[in-house]
Write a protein that holds these residues in place. Sequence first.
Motif, mmCIF file in Angstrom:
data_model
loop_
_atom_site.group_PDB
_atom_site.id
_atom_site.type_symbol
_atom_site.label_atom_id
_atom_site.label_comp_id
_atom_site.label_asym_id
_atom_site.label_seq_id
_atom_site.Cartn_x
_atom_site.Cartn_y
_atom_site.Cartn_z
ATOM 1 N N ARG A 44 0.807 -1.223 0.000
ATOM 2 C CA ARG A 44 0.000 0.000 0.000
ATOM 3 C C ARG A 44 0.840 1.272 0.000
ATOM 4 O O ARG A 44 0.394 2.325 -0.478
ATOM 5 N N ASN A 47 5.006 3.070 -4.394
ATOM 6 C CA ASN A 47 4.590 3.822 -5.572
ATOM 7 C C ASN A 47 4.996 3.074 -6.838
ATOM 8 O O ASN A 47 6.131 2.603 -6.949
ATOM 9 N N MET A 67 -3.805 -3.110 -7.611
ATOM 10 C CA MET A 67 -3.722 -1.726 -8.091
ATOM 11 C C MET A 67 -5.038 -0.971 -7.926
ATOM 12 O O MET A 67 -5.158 0.166 -8.398
ATOM 13 N N ARG A 70 -5.143 2.733 -6.818
ATOM 14 C CA ARG A 70 -4.146 3.572 -7.463
ATOM 15 C C ARG A 70 -4.672 4.114 -8.789
ATOM 16 O O ARG A 70 -5.569 3.538 -9.395
ATOM 17 N N GLU A 71 -4.066 5.176 -9.250
ATOM 18 C CA GLU A 71 -4.454 5.766 -10.530
ATOM 19 C C GLU A 71 -3.665 5.198 -11.698
ATOM 20 O O GLU A 71 -3.956 5.502 -12.858
ATOM 21 N N THR A 72 -2.662 4.362 -11.423
ATOM 22 C CA THR A 72 -1.816 3.800 -12.477
ATOM 23 C C THR A 72 -2.606 2.820 -13.334
ATOM 24 O O THR A 72 -3.227 1.889 -12.812
#
Length: 219
Positions: A44, A47, A67, A70-72
Motif C-alpha cells: 500500500r 509507488n 492496483m 491507485r491511478e496507475t
Amino acid sequence: MKLTLIRHGHMAGDPFICPERPVKGCLSEEHGILQAKATAEALRNENFDYAFSSPYGRALQTAEIVMAERETDIRILPYLYEWMPNRALEQVPSTVLEEMQRQAGDAYAEDTWKTEMGEGYYDMCARIIPPFLKDMSAIGLHSRMGGFVPEEHAKELSVVVFGHGGSLGILVSFLLGVRPFPVGSFTFEHTGAAVLHFTERKGIYYPQLVIRALHRSSS
C-alpha cells in the motif's frame, strides 16, 4: 529504478482465458482473492509509475486487486502468458499421454529443452524477452551492455509486472544473467514477489535481486 515482479494468486476456472475487464472468477475465492488482497495491503505504501500484466485472467485479476486504489493504468503484455502446452495432445488417448508424460519426467533435464509436451525453454525466451525489452525501452529504459541506460525521466521509475511463475522466472534469469536451463532457477509462490533494484556504474544501471531478512530488526 526498481522492478517488482509478482506472480498471480491461486487460480480458478479456465487457465487460458483472457477475460474482459474488470476480471471476475479467475482467482479462487478461498485462496486467490485473499492472497491478492494481502499483497495489496503489503504494497500500500509502494509507488508504481507503470503496471503491466499478463493477459491471462488470474494474473490480470491479481493486478486489478493490487492496483485498485491507485491511478496507475494496467497495461496488458500479450506475450507474457505462461508455458504453452501442446494443445494437440488434448485429443490423444489418456494412456498415450500418460506414457509421454512419464518419459518426459524420466529424462535428464539436458534432454528436455524441447519435448512433444509443448513449448521449449528457448521458445519461451524468444517469445517473452525481446518484446519485454522493447516495452521497457518505450518507457525510457533501454537495454545496453548487460544492464539498462535510462532516459533522464526514467532513472527513478518504479515498475510492477504481474505474471506467472515460469514467465517471470525467465525474466528474472535473463535480467540477472543466469544461464538458460530447462529447470528454472527461481520459483515464485502464489503472489510471490521478486524486487530488483538497479545500481548505476558508469551510466549503466544493473539489476540486483533484493533478498530481504526474515525478521524485522530494530537496529
